[in-house]
Design a protein around this motif. Sequence first.
Motif, PDB file in Angstrom:
ATOM      1  N   SER A  42       0.679  -1.773   0.095  1.00  0.00           N
ATOM      2  CA  SER A  42      -0.245   0.132  -0.048  1.00  0.00           C
ATOM      3  C   SER A  42       1.223   1.292  -0.166  1.00  0.00           C
ATOM      4  CB  SER A  42      -0.840   0.293   1.127  1.00  0.00           C
ATOM      5  OG  SER A  42      -1.163  -0.856   1.579  1.00  0.00           O
ATOM      6  N   THR A  43       0.936   2.371  -0.670  1.00  0.00           N
ATOM      7  CA  THR A  43       0.892   3.161  -0.694  1.00  0.00           C
ATOM      8  C   THR A  43       1.166   4.120   0.849  1.00  0.00           C
ATOM      9  OG1 THR A  43       1.055   5.602  -2.039  1.00  0.00           O
ATOM     10  CG2 THR A  43      -0.592   5.301  -1.341  1.00  0.00           C
ATOM     11  N   GLY A  88      -8.203   5.754  -3.196  1.00  0.00           N
ATOM     12  CA  GLY A  88      -7.810   4.284  -2.529  1.00  0.00           C
ATOM     13  C   GLY A  88      -7.886   4.009  -1.686  1.00  0.00           C
ATOM     14  N   ARG A 122      -3.523   4.454  -8.498  1.00  0.00           N
ATOM     15  CA  ARG A 122      -4.351   3.515  -7.517  1.00  0.00           C
ATOM     16  C   ARG A 122      -4.979   3.649  -7.422  1.00  0.00           C
ATOM     17  NH1 ARG A 122      -4.100   4.586  -1.040  1.00  0.00           N
ATOM     18  NH2 ARG A 122      -4.704   2.315  -0.683  1.00  0.00           N
ATOM     19  N   ASN A 180       2.800   1.214 -10.166  1.00  0.00           N
ATOM     20  CA  ASN A 180       1.401   1.375  -9.816  1.00  0.00           C
ATOM     21  C   ASN A 180       0.357   1.027 -11.133  1.00  0.00           C
ATOM     22  OD1 ASN A 180       1.518   1.251  -6.883  1.00  0.00           O
ATOM     23  ND2 ASN A 180       0.566   3.072  -6.838  1.00  0.00           N
ATOM     24  N   LYS A 209      -1.098   8.203  -5.901  1.00  0.00           N
ATOM     25  CA  LYS A 209      -2.213   8.118  -5.435  1.00  0.00           C
ATOM     26  C   LYS A 209      -3.136   7.903  -6.625  1.00  0.00           C
ATOM     27  CE  LYS A 209       0.011   8.841  -1.990  1.00  0.00           C
ATOM     28  NZ  LYS A 209       1.027   8.635  -1.539  1.00  0.00           N
ATOM     29  N   LEU A 248      -4.417  -2.111  -4.319  1.00  0.00           N
ATOM     30  CA  LEU A 248      -3.860  -1.197  -4.232  1.00  0.00           C
ATOM     31  C   LEU A 248      -4.581  -0.023  -3.045  1.00  0.00           C
ATOM     32  CD1 LEU A 248      -1.699  -0.402  -7.435  1.00  0.00           C
ATOM     33  CD2 LEU A 248      -1.244  -1.431  -6.990  1.00  0.00           C
TER      34      LEU A 248
END
Length: 696
Positions: A40-41, A514, A584, A627, A581, A696
Amino acid sequence: MASMERKHDVCSPFVPRRSSVRKTSAEIVSEARQSLRVPSTQRPFTPRDGHRQLFGNSSVRADRDNRPPSTFSLHAQNFDAPDSRPGSGTRLSPLDHKPKFPVPHEAEDPCKAFPKPPTDPLEVKRGLAVARARLLRTGSLTTLPPVEGHTDVKERLNPSPGQKQLSAKRLPGRDHTGGRGGPHKPGPRRTASESRIMQPGDDSGVGPTDNRAGQRTEPRNGNNATSPEEDAESLVWNNMIAPLLQQLESVSAGGSEGSVDRLCDLCDALYGTLAEANMLGRCCKRRSGILRTLFRLIDLNSAQLNLHIAKLCLALCVSGKNLLNICKLIFQISRSESNDILFQNNSIIDSFLGILSNEDVSASGEALLYCVGTLKFLSGNTAILRLLLDKNCIGVAQKLIQRLCTADDTNFTIAGHILVQLTATLRNLADHPDSRPLFISFSILPELCVVLRHHHKDQDICTNISRIYSKLSSYSECRLALAQTPDCYQLFLELLSKHHQKQDLVVRLLFTLGNLTAKSDEARQLFQCEGCTGTLLQLYDSYQRRDDSAHTPTRKGPPPSPNRPPAPPACVQEHDDVLVKLVRVLANMCIHPAVGPALATNTACIQLLMETLELRSVQESEELLVNVAATVNNMSFYQEDSSVLRLSRLTIAKLMLKLVLSSSMDACLRPPVYMEICHSPRMCGTLLCKTKYTSL
């Protein structure tokens, strides 16, 4: 030979043991899918403002002349000493209207029924003797402890066994030299004109007074009649409060070493005395005298002492200009982190929360602003943060938000200033794990959506709320509460479109979306909101970097190490963070069967993804490229004839080779899935069913 072959067959590392269970193709694919997951970002980082100000350097409130200041000076002369209605002894301007008073039938002269204030100083002394005599009829007052220098009062209240209690008709003179049980000279008989006696400027005089309901109390049977509460207040004042005020003035005038600690102790003693006598608030008639003494101490410029003074003033319910100046005084103290310890050892926070609960925005808007600004500073301290949660700060904030959102147009500006401080305070409170249940139970997340609708043009408010959402949306219970808020997705899209140039706001709203679309199939229908695709792709296009020369940093000194490429400039990192973002969100939306085919057939979307693969390098934008590869992977599941991705698969496969040949393990693992899907139609039936989506 056959036995040796069997033995070699069993021991070979490339052949499974016969006793082991062979893995199915589904299990093998599942393991491959686990290796293809992208972490995960990271949540956008919020730098801490080192300077405690109402509006930090990142504030968009450019008009500094019209916004409230963070720096100012306060002195005793800035305060209004009376802070209350004039006492009953203060002469007011005469009214044009002359009321007609009822005249008793038995009175020959109407003026005799209403006593006049004395003009002879001798009568003033006689009036004080009359008040002293009334204390003898209040039995509960004899239990009050004596104060040094006032033992004669106790002696007169408790006569010796051989001495008769003085009656109201025979009063002692003001002779303080007589010993206990000594002879007392009888005072003169009281006349009708003595029924209203008071000292100039003193609102504790005797005679006809105005009670709390505004009604006038008249003498009974020709004698002065005051309530026992008034007598008790006078006794407490003379014996306990007045000596403390005198000590405050004498110690402050001395200026000796350790005087600040002594003054703080005296302030605590004064607070305790007023509380025990039920004289806090506006109950005490002589509160203006207390306030005058306290205001003079402010010029000593001691943070510790000023906090004790502020606590007393708030307990005495100051209002108007004095309330504003007290809130400014506390705000000034809280600007220094070294003073945080003073707030931990003081109950001033309770007084502040009381102000937030009771004060009206229209009457005390600026005072509320500095009050909430103080809480914003203090909530940055971990110990005080826990204290604020225990004192129901989130519940108080929820009520204040509702009042601020219903403020009329004349108070809209000050309400916006207060909301900037309040939302920043809530963002600090959101850092504590115990705050999350409180945010949900008090419905703070839906309330903040209401704030966004009312103040959608205020970038400071929107940014603070986006920070709250990006923080709390990382937790399942908060995601659920936010997802159930009506029209929150449409609201976020409108804010993204309106404030598309404010990077710190955009990146946090995209991070929140997201998080919502990563776990909720309902949230993935964000695509169905009006203008969703256009807003997201327009953001993508505006943050897509197309001029590489503008992003090459000019370095001074030795060249960077070949194994460690130079970090891109801050603006480049910020733009890439937005795209990370945003892509994602696209990848998560593609999981929905109604959204994926629509995006796969969108030419603008596919061209932007391909452009990113072409312009970026793995060394510079690894997370972004990974991504993008995940998004392409999810779109490739939909094999419609009109799919732009399917028609451009050869070009995309060449772009994916850049990731395969890189040194990044994440980048290497992502493209093979897509390329195998594109070039092996046989695998579509099995492989795609198991690995089609990557959330994601």
